[in-house]
Design a protein around this motif. Structure first.
Motif, PDB file in Angstrom:
ATOM      1  N   PHE A 274       0.944  -1.006   0.173  1.00  0.00           N
ATOM      2  CA  PHE A 274       0.256   0.496  -0.177  1.00  0.00           C
ATOM      3  C   PHE A 274       1.035   1.413  -0.097  1.00  0.00           C
ATOM      4  N   HIS A 275       1.816   1.322   0.972  1.00  0.00           N
ATOM      5  CA  HIS A 275       2.839   1.894   0.419  1.00  0.00           C
ATOM      6  C   HIS A 275       3.946   2.544  -0.201  1.00  0.00           C
ATOM      7  N   LEU A 276       3.579   2.064  -1.295  1.00  0.00           N
ATOM      8  CA  LEU A 276       4.409   1.428  -3.169  1.00  0.00           C
ATOM      9  C   LEU A 276       4.713   2.950  -3.477  1.00  0.00           C
ATOM     10  N   SER A 277       5.442   3.289  -4.125  1.00  0.00           N
ATOM     11  CA  SER A 277       5.875   3.792  -4.971  1.00  0.00           C
ATOM     12  C   SER A 277       6.354   4.364  -5.766  1.00  0.00           C
ATOM     13  N   PRO A 278       6.994   4.586  -7.624  1.00  0.00           N
ATOM     14  CA  PRO A 278       8.479   4.055  -7.256  1.00  0.00           C
ATOM     15  C   PRO A 278       9.490   5.051  -6.714  1.00  0.00           C
ATOM     16  N   GLU A 279       8.952   5.761  -6.479  1.00  0.00           N
ATOM     17  CA  GLU A 279      10.172   6.660  -5.735  1.00  0.00           C
ATOM     18  C   GLU A 279      10.346   6.661  -3.829  1.00  0.00           C
ATOM     19  N   THR A 280       9.401   5.494  -3.264  1.00  0.00           N
ATOM     20  CA  THR A 280      10.034   4.952  -2.285  1.00  0.00           C
ATOM     21  C   THR A 280       9.401   3.462  -2.108  1.00  0.00           C
ATOM     22  N   ALA A 281      10.260   2.870  -3.622  1.00  0.00           N
ATOM     23  CA  ALA A 281       9.663   0.818  -3.040  1.00  0.00           C
ATOM     24  C   ALA A 281      11.290   0.930  -2.548  1.00  0.00           C
ATOM     25  N   PHE A 282      12.195   1.263  -1.962  1.00  0.00           N
ATOM     26  CA  PHE A 282      13.391   0.480  -1.091  1.00  0.00           C
ATOM     27  C   PHE A 282      12.574   0.364   0.336  1.00  0.00           C
ATOM     28  N   ARG A 283      11.209   1.696   1.076  1.00  0.00           N
ATOM     29  CA  ARG A 283      10.190   0.672   1.919  1.00  0.00           C
ATOM     30  C   ARG A 283      10.229   0.335   2.023  1.00  0.00           C
ATOM     31  N   PHE A 284       9.855  -0.869   0.877  1.00  0.00           N
ATOM     32  CA  PHE A 284       8.616  -2.012   1.140  1.00  0.00           C
ATOM     33  C   PHE A 284       8.878  -2.327   2.044  1.00  0.00           C
ATOM     34  N   VAL A 285      10.032  -2.989   2.325  1.00  0.00           N
ATOM     35  CA  VAL A 285      10.976  -4.048   3.678  1.00  0.00           C
ATOM     36  C   VAL A 285      10.175  -4.055   4.667  1.00  0.00           C
ATOM     37  N   PRO A 286      11.076  -2.385   4.780  1.00  0.00           N
ATOM     38  CA  PRO A 286      10.975  -1.956   6.543  1.00  0.00           C
ATOM     39  C   PRO A 286       9.376  -1.370   7.078  1.00  0.00           C
ATOM     40  N   THR A 287       8.327  -1.406   5.199  1.00  0.00           N
ATOM     41  CA  THR A 287       7.036  -0.783   6.219  1.00  0.00           C
ATOM     42  C   THR A 287       5.860  -2.381   6.282  1.00  0.00           C
ATOM     43  N   ALA A 288       6.693  -3.167   5.214  1.00  0.00           N
ATOM     44  CA  ALA A 288       5.987  -4.484   5.912  1.00  0.00           C
ATOM     45  C   ALA A 288       6.485  -5.185   7.362  1.00  0.00           C
ATOM     46  N   TRP A 289       7.394  -4.727   6.999  1.00  0.00           N
ATOM     47  CA  TRP A 289       7.902  -5.493   8.791  1.00  0.00           C
ATOM     48  C   TRP A 289       7.274  -5.015   9.565  1.00  0.00           C
ATOM     49  N   LEU A 290       7.009  -3.091   9.771  1.00  0.00           N
ATOM     50  CA  LEU A 290       6.718  -2.656  10.533  1.00  0.00           C
ATOM     51  C   LEU A 290       4.587  -3.219  10.455  1.00  0.00           C
ATOM     52  N   GLY A 291       4.423  -3.436  10.166  1.00  0.00           N
ATOM     53  CA  GLY A 291       2.449  -3.754   9.711  1.00  0.00           C
ATOM     54  C   GLY A 291       2.754  -5.340  10.196  1.00  0.00           C
ATOM     55  N   VAL A 292       3.712  -6.267   9.782  1.00  0.00           N
ATOM     56  CA  VAL A 292       4.095  -7.584  10.470  1.00  0.00           C
ATOM     57  C   VAL A 292       3.540  -7.217  11.642  1.00  0.00           C
ATOM     58  N   VAL A 293       5.300  -6.678  12.377  1.00  0.00           N
ATOM     59  CA  VAL A 293       4.729  -6.419  13.625  1.00  0.00           C
ATOM     60  C   VAL A 293       3.571  -5.575  14.856  1.00  0.00           C
ATOM     61  N   LEU A 294       2.976  -5.119  13.971  1.00  0.00           N
ATOM     62  CA  LEU A 294       1.829  -4.092  14.204  1.00  0.00           C
ATOM     63  C   LEU A 294       0.798  -5.231  14.700  1.00  0.00           C
ATOM     64  N   GLY A 295       0.917  -6.180  13.120  1.00  0.00           N
ATOM     65  CA  GLY A 295      -0.287  -7.151  13.161  1.00  0.00           C
ATOM     66  C   GLY A 295      -0.290  -7.898  14.801  1.00  0.00           C
ATOM     67  N   GLY A 296       1.155  -8.978  14.731  1.00  0.00           N
ATOM     68  CA  GLY A 296       1.600  -9.551  15.569  1.00  0.00           C
ATOM     69  C   GLY A 296       1.537  -8.935  16.906  1.00  0.00           C
ATOM     70  N   ILE A 297       1.191  -7.781  17.527  1.00  0.00           N
ATOM     71  CA  ILE A 297       1.342  -6.668  18.140  1.00  0.00           C
ATOM     72  C   ILE A 297      -0.638  -7.084  18.711  1.00  0.00           C
ATOM     73  N   VAL A 298      -1.033  -7.233  17.718  1.00  0.00           N
ATOM     74  CA  VAL A 298      -2.973  -6.770  17.559  1.00  0.00           C
ATOM     75  C   VAL A 298      -2.893  -8.449  18.059  1.00  0.00           C
ATOM     76  N   VAL A 299      -2.169  -9.107  17.661  1.00  0.00           N
ATOM     77  CA  VAL A 299      -2.984 -10.812  18.208  1.00  0.00           C
ATOM     78  C   VAL A 299      -2.506 -11.043  19.213  1.00  0.00           C
ATOM     79  N   ALA A 300      -0.905 -10.396  19.784  1.00  0.00           N
ATOM     80  CA  ALA A 300      -1.361 -10.897  20.892  1.00  0.00           C
ATOM     81  C   ALA A 300      -1.397 -10.364  21.962  1.00  0.00           C
ATOM     82  N   THR A 301      -2.266  -9.389  22.123  1.00  0.00           N
ATOM     83  CA  THR A 301      -2.565  -8.449  22.960  1.00  0.00           C
ATOM     84  C   THR A 301      -4.177  -7.900  22.451  1.00  0.00           C
TER      85      THR A 301
END
Length: 145
Positions: A42-69
């Motif tokens: 969702f956060h991808l654009s040609p100028e910010t493609a390098f941010r895909f991995v950290p943004t996806a990781w943030l999404g995974v971490v926040l999802g894990g927090i929601v599941v855990a708590t």
């Protein structure tokens, strides 16, 4: 407002609606990973493609927090804090000299700190979950559809 509003809205969409929908059809780990990857895409654009991995990781971490708590407001708060920190660092006058433009790739020196903080956060979550199990208290159920 620029930090909190996207945090609230994106959490409702990705950890509320998308994650809940995925959890209804997939094992929890795949639901969290899928919602995180979709968040990164969702956060991808040609100028910010390098941010895909950290943004996806943030999404995974926040999802894990929601599941855990079972707490969507906690993920909203953490997402807002993440956004506020990014805004603070990129808008500080000294950051332009040290880190370059906001759209430029982040310096690699930040990566070890990010990994360390991620590992530390996961350990805290796992320890809290272990304490809850030993005390007989189960984490709250994740928000449903």
């Amino acid at each position: 407002m620029a930090a909190l509003v996207p945090g609230v809205v994106e959490e409702v969409v990705f950890r509320g609606i998308v994650l809940s929908g995925f959890r209804a059809a997939l094992p929890t780990i795949w639901a969290v990973l899928g919602a995180g990857i979709l968040f990164g895409a969702f956060h991808l654009s040609p100028e910010t493609a390098f941010r895909f991995v950290p943004t996806a990781w943030l999404g995974v971490v926040l999802g894990g927090i929601v599941v855990a708590t079972g707490s969507l407001p906690l993920s909203m708060l953490l997402h807002g804090v993440n956004n506020a920190l990014i805004l603070a660092v990129t808008s500080a006058p000294v950051s332009g000299d040290r880190f370059g433009e906001a759209q430029a790739e982040p310096p690699l020196v930040i990566l070890p700190l990010a990994l360390l903080l991620s590992v530390w956060g996961v350990r805290i979550l796992l320890r809290e979950r272990r304490v809850q199990r030993l005390s007989g208290a189960e984490p709250a159920a994740a928000p449903g559809p």
